[in-house]
Scaffold this active site. Sequence first.
Site, PDB file in Angstrom:
ATOM      1  N   ARG A 134       0.820  -1.211   0.000  1.00 21.85           N
ATOM      2  CA  ARG A 134       0.000   0.000   0.000  1.00 21.85           C
ATOM      3  C   ARG A 134       0.856   1.264   0.000  1.00 21.85           C
ATOM      4  O   ARG A 134       0.524   2.259  -0.619  1.00 21.85           O
ATOM      5  CB  ARG A 134      -0.926  -0.015   1.223  1.00 21.85           C
ATOM      6  CG  ARG A 134      -2.041   1.011   1.205  1.00 21.85           C
ATOM      7  CD  ARG A 134      -2.791   1.044   2.537  1.00 21.85           C
ATOM      8  NE  ARG A 134      -2.961  -0.262   3.127  1.00 21.85           N
ATOM      9  CZ  ARG A 134      -3.958  -1.091   2.861  1.00 21.85           C
ATOM     10  NH1 ARG A 134      -4.886  -0.732   1.980  1.00 21.85           N
ATOM     11  NH2 ARG A 134      -4.040  -2.263   3.452  1.00 21.85           N
ATOM     12  N   TYR A 135       1.959   1.225   0.734  1.00 18.89           N
ATOM     13  CA  TYR A 135       2.872   2.362   0.848  1.00 18.89           C
ATOM     14  C   TYR A 135       4.154   2.032   0.084  1.00 18.89           C
ATOM     15  O   TYR A 135       4.572   0.868   0.029  1.00 18.89           O
ATOM     16  CB  TYR A 135       3.203   2.643   2.306  1.00 18.89           C
ATOM     17  CG  TYR A 135       2.016   3.002   3.160  1.00 18.89           C
ATOM     18  CD1 TYR A 135       1.504   4.298   3.181  1.00 18.89           C
ATOM     19  CD2 TYR A 135       1.405   2.052   3.970  1.00 18.89           C
ATOM     20  CE1 TYR A 135       0.426   4.633   3.962  1.00 18.89           C
ATOM     21  CE2 TYR A 135       0.324   2.375   4.755  1.00 18.89           C
ATOM     22  CZ  TYR A 135      -0.169   3.668   4.756  1.00 18.89           C
ATOM     23  OH  TYR A 135      -1.248   3.985   5.546  1.00 18.89           O
ATOM     24  N   ARG A 140       7.236  -0.037   2.088  1.00 21.05           N
ATOM     25  CA  ARG A 140       7.005  -1.168   2.975  1.00 21.05           C
ATOM     26  C   ARG A 140       5.883  -2.043   2.449  1.00 21.05           C
ATOM     27  O   ARG A 140       4.992  -1.585   1.738  1.00 21.05           O
ATOM     28  CB  ARG A 140       6.704  -0.713   4.395  1.00 21.05           C
ATOM     29  CG  ARG A 140       5.550   0.260   4.532  1.00 21.05           C
ATOM     30  CD  ARG A 140       5.728   1.061   5.832  1.00 21.05           C
ATOM     31  NE  ARG A 140       4.664   2.013   6.094  1.00 21.05           N
ATOM     32  CZ  ARG A 140       4.618   3.241   5.587  1.00 21.05           C
ATOM     33  NH1 ARG A 140       5.556   3.646   4.735  1.00 21.05           N
ATOM     34  NH2 ARG A 140       3.653   4.076   5.900  1.00 21.05           N
ATOM     35  N   CYS A 197      -4.519 -17.283  14.426  1.00 20.93           N
ATOM     36  CA  CYS A 197      -4.068 -16.538  15.602  1.00 20.93           C
ATOM     37  C   CYS A 197      -4.263 -17.399  16.843  1.00 20.93           C
ATOM     38  O   CYS A 197      -5.114 -18.295  16.862  1.00 20.93           O
ATOM     39  CB  CYS A 197      -4.885 -15.253  15.775  1.00 20.93           C
ATOM     40  SG  CYS A 197      -4.817 -14.106  14.395  1.00 20.93           S
ATOM     41  N   CYS A 212      -9.837 -11.793  18.161  1.00 18.32           N
ATOM     42  CA  CYS A 212     -10.478 -10.594  18.696  1.00 18.32           C
ATOM     43  C   CYS A 212     -11.834 -10.425  18.018  1.00 18.32           C
ATOM     44  O   CYS A 212     -11.946 -10.563  16.797  1.00 18.32           O
ATOM     45  CB  CYS A 212      -9.615  -9.367  18.429  1.00 18.32           C
ATOM     46  SG  CYS A 212      -7.927  -9.507  19.079  1.00 18.32           S
ATOM     47  N   CYS A 250     -11.831  -7.798  15.135  1.00 19.45           N
ATOM     48  CA  CYS A 250     -10.740  -7.911  14.159  1.00 19.45           C
ATOM     49  C   CYS A 250     -11.152  -7.384  12.785  1.00 19.45           C
ATOM     50  O   CYS A 250     -12.198  -7.759  12.244  1.00 19.45           O
ATOM     51  CB  CYS A 250     -10.323  -9.374  14.031  1.00 19.45           C
ATOM     52  SG  CYS A 250      -9.020  -9.647  12.810  1.00 19.45           S
ATOM     53  N   ARG A 297      -9.678  -8.067  10.049  1.00 16.50           N
ATOM     54  CA  ARG A 297      -9.478  -9.117   9.047  1.00 16.50           C
ATOM     55  C   ARG A 297     -10.283 -10.369   9.409  1.00 16.50           C
ATOM     56  O   ARG A 297      -9.923 -11.475   9.027  1.00 16.50           O
ATOM     57  CB  ARG A 297      -7.990  -9.466   8.918  1.00 16.50           C
ATOM     58  CG  ARG A 297      -7.150  -8.361   8.303  1.00 16.50           C
ATOM     59  CD  ARG A 297      -5.779  -8.855   7.859  1.00 16.50           C
ATOM     60  NE  ARG A 297      -5.029  -7.787   7.240  1.00 16.50           N
ATOM     61  CZ  ARG A 297      -3.917  -7.234   7.744  1.00 16.50           C
ATOM     62  NH1 ARG A 297      -3.432  -7.693   8.894  1.00 16.50           N
ATOM     63  NH2 ARG A 297      -3.310  -6.254   7.129  1.00 16.50           N
ATOM     64  N   ASP A 334     -11.903  -0.291  12.766  1.00 17.67           N
ATOM     65  CA  ASP A 334     -12.221  -0.374  11.340  1.00 17.67           C
ATOM     66  C   ASP A 334     -13.653  -0.865  11.136  1.00 17.67           C
ATOM     67  O   ASP A 334     -14.280  -1.421  12.042  1.00 17.67           O
ATOM     68  CB  ASP A 334     -11.238  -1.312  10.641  1.00 17.67           C
ATOM     69  CG  ASP A 334      -9.829  -0.737  10.614  1.00 17.67           C
ATOM     70  OD1 ASP A 334      -9.675   0.416  10.194  1.00 17.67           O
ATOM     71  OD2 ASP A 334      -8.891  -1.445  11.034  1.00 17.67           O
ATOM     72  N   ASP A 377      -7.553   4.111   9.656  1.00 18.33           N
ATOM     73  CA  ASP A 377      -7.250   3.561   8.336  1.00 18.33           C
ATOM     74  C   ASP A 377      -8.427   3.911   7.441  1.00 18.33           C
ATOM     75  O   ASP A 377      -9.539   3.397   7.622  1.00 18.33           O
ATOM     76  CB  ASP A 377      -7.073   2.042   8.415  1.00 18.33           C
ATOM     77  CG  ASP A 377      -5.654   1.614   8.126  1.00 18.33           C
ATOM     78  OD1 ASP A 377      -5.102   2.111   7.137  1.00 18.33           O
ATOM     79  OD2 ASP A 377      -5.113   0.801   8.887  1.00 18.33           O
ATOM     80  N   LYS A 423      -3.380   5.474   6.380  1.00 18.72           N
ATOM     81  CA  LYS A 423      -3.665   5.934   7.734  1.00 18.72           C
ATOM     82  C   LYS A 423      -3.634   7.450   7.810  1.00 18.72           C
ATOM     83  O   LYS A 423      -2.816   8.098   7.173  1.00 18.72           O
ATOM     84  CB  LYS A 423      -2.646   5.349   8.709  1.00 18.72           C
ATOM     85  CG  LYS A 423      -2.709   3.830   8.836  1.00 18.72           C
ATOM     86  CD  LYS A 423      -1.628   3.323   9.778  1.00 18.72           C
ATOM     87  CE  LYS A 423      -1.769   1.810   9.970  1.00 18.72           C
ATOM     88  NZ  LYS A 423      -1.512   1.063   8.718  1.00 18.72           N
TER      89      LYS A 423
END
Length: 350
Positions: free
Chosen positions: A91-92, A95, A104, A108, A111, A113, A274, A311, A318
């Site tokens: 995206r950037y 990085r 995981c 959460c 989450c 995702r 999000d 985001d 961000k």
Amino acid sequence: MNVMRPIRNVDDLEQAGLIDSGEALSLEAVAERYAIALTPTIARLIDKADPADPIARQFVPDMAELVVTPEERADPISDHAYSPVEGIVHRYPDRVLLKAVHVCPVYCRFCFRREMVGPQGLGTLDGPALDAAFAYIRDHEEIWEVILTGGDPLVLSPRRLEEMLRQLAAIEHVKIVRFHTRVPVVDPLKIDEALIAALKASGKTVYVALHANHPRELTAKARVACARLVDAGIVLVSQSVLLKGVNDDPDVLASLMKAFVETRIKPYYLHHPDLAPGTSHFRLTIAEGREIVAALRGRISGLCQPTYILDIPGGHGKADIGKSAVRDVGEGCYSISDYRGGEHVYPPEG
């Protein structure tokens, strides 16, 4: 009950005394859609006598997760749109995310995702897919930092991690390797010498971004695990999400940030939640969030101040919404400036 094994389904939750029998049948509908997992460490942290326990709220499923609002979306920050090859998000310019695993140790309930992770998720990169991901990194010399996320990369064995990190070692233009994880908090005994050696196998500068949202998560054992990482020369920063019913209180948030600093973790990002499906019960308004974050100023040391970010939906990156990146345009809507100077309405139209 003293929980001695991971909790992975509704029956386990009931046997652990974290839900009652009347809730179990209803919650199966949530479990069919979103993965459940709590480690014994997290299960023991939950105060069963408190119906509003902030640890339980993060990890125990809730029927509110079946309520999907018009603005919510399966890929709220558009990972897929910026994925040139499987497992990479670029995206950037300088990085990339390397999503090597999509499971995981805990799941959460907020989450972003949640449609991609879990046993039913996108799976683990291996073989040709992993080779293609590393080839992409090698072929793009502008990539300075590789961020291992997913899923939680520290669920991988030290052997698997070391194999991956040795591939990064051979890529000259990659200078920084960052891991996004909850493991030091949710399974602190996993942070042992073998895992630390694997994290450093690339020979690059290594950062670990630790996700925790409530000061109670930073137990004595979690602090020892973090100390092992710091003492090994790994830099720790924090990531937290501003969550209704968990840390939406200046005193709680201040305690969390102080706990990070005491543990030699630099507060980094405080995320506005999000727009993941079924998470509206966790979201404050931006105005409420800004008021809470503003209350930290002058209350706690500058070392303890995180950056409050959003985001921007649609994959626009961000924005620091604690500052001038946000303008109130009325009727509960805001104009958010992205890092390129673009303007975006939040929340987007459903």
